[in-house]
Design a protein around this motif. Structure first.
Motif, PDB file in Angstrom:
ATOM      1  N   ALA A   1       0.836  -1.202   0.000  1.00 15.56           N
ATOM      2  CA  ALA A   1       0.000   0.000   0.000  1.00 15.56           C
ATOM      3  C   ALA A   1       0.869   1.248   0.000  1.00 15.56           C
ATOM      4  N   SER A   2       0.523   2.171  -0.865  1.00 17.73           N
ATOM      5  CA  SER A   2       1.247   3.438  -0.943  1.00 17.73           C
ATOM      6  C   SER A   2       0.720   4.361   0.141  1.00 17.73           C
ATOM      7  N   GLU A   3       1.491   4.522   1.156  1.00 16.79           N
ATOM      8  CA  GLU A   3       1.146   5.401   2.277  1.00 16.79           C
ATOM      9  C   GLU A   3       2.161   6.533   2.301  1.00 16.79           C
ATOM     10  N   PRO A   4       1.745   7.721   2.701  1.00 17.31           N
ATOM     11  CA  PRO A   4       2.753   8.761   2.921  1.00 17.31           C
ATOM     12  C   PRO A   4       3.737   8.278   3.983  1.00 17.31           C
ATOM     13  N   GLN A   5       4.991   8.652   3.817  1.00 15.21           N
ATOM     14  CA  GLN A   5       6.042   8.204   4.738  1.00 15.21           C
ATOM     15  C   GLN A   5       5.665   8.474   6.191  1.00 15.21           C
ATOM     16  N   SER A   6       5.019   9.590   6.443  1.00 17.50           N
ATOM     17  CA  SER A   6       4.667   9.958   7.816  1.00 17.50           C
ATOM     18  C   SER A   6       3.598   9.047   8.420  1.00 17.50           C
ATOM     19  N   ARG A   7       2.874   8.304   7.584  1.00 18.28           N
ATOM     20  CA  ARG A   7       1.813   7.422   8.101  1.00 18.28           C
ATOM     21  C   ARG A   7       2.271   5.975   8.288  1.00 18.28           C
ATOM     22  N   LEU A   8       3.435   5.646   7.755  1.00 18.81           N
ATOM     23  CA  LEU A   8       3.945   4.287   7.918  1.00 18.81           C
ATOM     24  C   LEU A   8       4.432   4.077   9.342  1.00 18.81           C
ATOM     25  N   GLN A   9       4.230   2.871   9.830  1.00 14.49           N
ATOM     26  CA  GLN A   9       4.626   2.533  11.192  1.00 14.49           C
ATOM     27  C   GLN A   9       5.814   1.589  11.166  1.00 14.49           C
ATOM     28  N   LYS A  10       6.632   1.674  12.193  1.00 18.10           N
ATOM     29  CA  LYS A  10       7.779   0.768  12.326  1.00 18.10           C
ATOM     30  C   LYS A  10       7.263  -0.564  12.853  1.00 18.10           C
ATOM     31  N   ASP A  11       7.459  -1.604  12.063  1.00 19.24           N
ATOM     32  CA  ASP A  11       7.050  -2.933  12.507  1.00 19.24           C
ATOM     33  C   ASP A  11       8.275  -3.820  12.636  1.00 19.24           C
ATOM     34  N   CYS A  12       8.392  -4.474  13.767  1.00 14.93           N
ATOM     35  CA  CYS A  12       9.486  -5.421  13.995  1.00 14.93           C
ATOM     36  C   CYS A  12       9.068  -6.783  13.448  1.00 14.93           C
ATOM     37  N   MET A  13       9.841  -7.310  12.522  1.00 15.58           N
ATOM     38  CA  MET A  13       9.524  -8.621  11.967  1.00 15.58           C
ATOM     39  C   MET A  13       9.501  -9.667  13.080  1.00 15.58           C
ATOM     40  N   LEU A  14      10.492  -9.634  13.950  1.00 14.83           N
ATOM     41  CA  LEU A  14      10.460 -10.425  15.172  1.00 14.83           C
ATOM     42  C   LEU A  14      10.030  -9.443  16.258  1.00 14.83           C
ATOM     43  N   PRO A  15       8.806  -9.578  16.753  1.00 16.97           N
ATOM     44  CA  PRO A  15       8.271  -8.596  17.699  1.00 16.97           C
ATOM     45  C   PRO A  15       9.120  -8.444  18.962  1.00 16.97           C
ATOM     46  N   ILE A  16       9.066  -7.272  19.524  1.00 22.89           N
ATOM     47  CA  ILE A  16       9.788  -6.985  20.760  1.00 22.89           C
ATOM     48  C   ILE A  16       9.373  -7.959  21.852  1.00 22.89           C
ATOM     49  N   SER A  17       8.087  -8.313  21.880  1.00 20.60           N
ATOM     50  CA  SER A  17       7.599  -9.247  22.897  1.00 20.60           C
ATOM     51  C   SER A  17       8.206 -10.638  22.750  1.00 20.60           C
ATOM     52  N   ARG A  18       8.824 -10.913  21.602  1.00 21.62           N
ATOM     53  CA  ARG A  18       9.454 -12.213  21.353  1.00 21.62           C
ATOM     54  C   ARG A  18      10.978 -12.092  21.237  1.00 21.62           C
ATOM     55  N   GLY A  19      11.516 -10.957  21.699  1.00 28.75           N
ATOM     56  CA  GLY A  19      12.963 -10.776  21.708  1.00 28.75           C
ATOM     57  C   GLY A  19      13.516  -9.905  20.599  1.00 28.75           C
ATOM     58  N   GLY A  20      12.651  -9.363  19.745  1.00 26.83           N
ATOM     59  CA  GLY A  20      13.109  -8.499  18.662  1.00 26.83           C
ATOM     60  C   GLY A  20      13.504  -7.118  19.171  1.00 26.83           C
ATOM     61  N   ARG A  21      14.147  -6.360  18.290  1.00 21.10           N
ATOM     62  CA  ARG A  21      14.579  -5.008  18.634  1.00 21.10           C
ATOM     63  C   ARG A  21      14.331  -4.092  17.444  1.00 21.10           C
ATOM     64  N   TYR A  22      14.326  -2.788  17.719  1.00 23.99           N
ATOM     65  CA  TYR A  22      14.250  -1.800  16.642  1.00 23.99           C
ATOM     66  C   TYR A  22      15.646  -1.653  16.053  1.00 23.99           C
ATOM     67  N   THR A  23      15.932  -2.460  15.037  1.00 21.04           N
ATOM     68  CA  THR A  23      17.220  -2.420  14.354  1.00 21.04           C
ATOM     69  C   THR A  23      16.984  -2.398  12.848  1.00 21.04           C
TER      70      THR A  23
ATOM     71  N   GLU B   1       5.214 -13.538  14.612  1.00 15.88           N
ATOM     72  CA  GLU B   1       6.451 -13.553  13.835  1.00 15.88           C
ATOM     73  C   GLU B   1       6.049 -13.401  12.368  1.00 15.88           C
ATOM     74  N   VAL B   2       6.851 -12.703  11.589  1.00 20.75           N
ATOM     75  CA  VAL B   2       6.458 -12.267  10.254  1.00 20.75           C
ATOM     76  C   VAL B   2       6.083 -13.415   9.314  1.00 20.75           C
ATOM     77  N   THR B   3       6.862 -14.487   9.265  1.00 15.00           N
ATOM     78  CA  THR B   3       6.539 -15.549   8.308  1.00 15.00           C
ATOM     79  C   THR B   3       5.268 -16.295   8.696  1.00 15.00           C
ATOM     80  N   THR B   4       5.050 -16.483   9.968  1.00 11.19           N
ATOM     81  CA  THR B   4       3.810 -17.132  10.427  1.00 11.19           C
ATOM     82  C   THR B   4       2.606 -16.296  10.010  1.00 11.19           C
ATOM     83  N   TRP B   5       2.689 -14.995  10.245  1.00 13.47           N
ATOM     84  CA  TRP B   5       1.594 -14.092   9.897  1.00 13.47           C
ATOM     85  C   TRP B   5       1.376 -14.055   8.388  1.00 13.47           C
ATOM     86  N   MET B   6       2.478 -13.982   7.610  1.00 10.08           N
ATOM     87  CA  MET B   6       2.335 -13.911   6.156  1.00 10.08           C
ATOM     88  C   MET B   6       1.695 -15.178   5.595  1.00 10.08           C
ATOM     89  N   ARG B   7       2.023 -16.316   6.144  1.00  6.20           N
ATOM     90  CA  ARG B   7       1.407 -17.569   5.697  1.00  6.20           C
ATOM     91  C   ARG B   7      -0.085 -17.572   5.995  1.00  6.20           C
TER      92      ARG B   7
END
Length: 108
Positions: free
Chosen positions: A28-50, A69-75
């Motif tokens: 989806a084409s969103e303005p840059q200001s509307r995009l959110q930072k998503d952690c592929m491996l969520p912080i709650s599962r040990g991910g970090r903002y990197t 986790e990203v692949t589980t969700w995408m499937r």
């Protein structure tokens, strides 16, 4: 979250949003200001903002993915997991070595 090392800079986030050109998951084409930072491996599962764990996501995809986790969700959503992973690797590699990202449109 304060105990984890989060090292994504504003410049890196700007580069990621420019390279993806919209939501990394659905395209989806969103303005840059509307995009959110998503952690592929969520912080709650040990991910970090990197640089290698964060992608830009539209509000809908980010809310739907929640702390999955990203692949589980995408499937589950029947999204093109392989195209996403190839594109994410391409962008992460070019961002870490400083080269310009080729906008190939993989997964779009």
């Amino acid at each position: 979250m304060a105990k984890s090392d989060h090292d994504l800079t504003d410049a890196q986030w700007a580069a990621l949003t420019a390279a993806w050109g919209g939501c990394a998951y659905c395209g989806a084409s969103e303005p840059q200001s509307r995009l959110q930072k998503d952690c592929m491996l969520p912080i709650s599962r040990g991910g970090r903002y990197t640089l290698t764990n964060v992608v830009p996501a539209c509000r809908s995809c980010n809310a739907s993915k929640c702390n999955a986790e990203v692949t589980t969700w995408m499937r589950r959503k029947k999204l093109d997991e392989q195209a996403f992973l190839v594109r994410q690797l391409e962008i992460a590699r070019s961002a870490t070595d400083g080269s310009e990202v080729r906008l190939t449109g993989i997964g779009r």
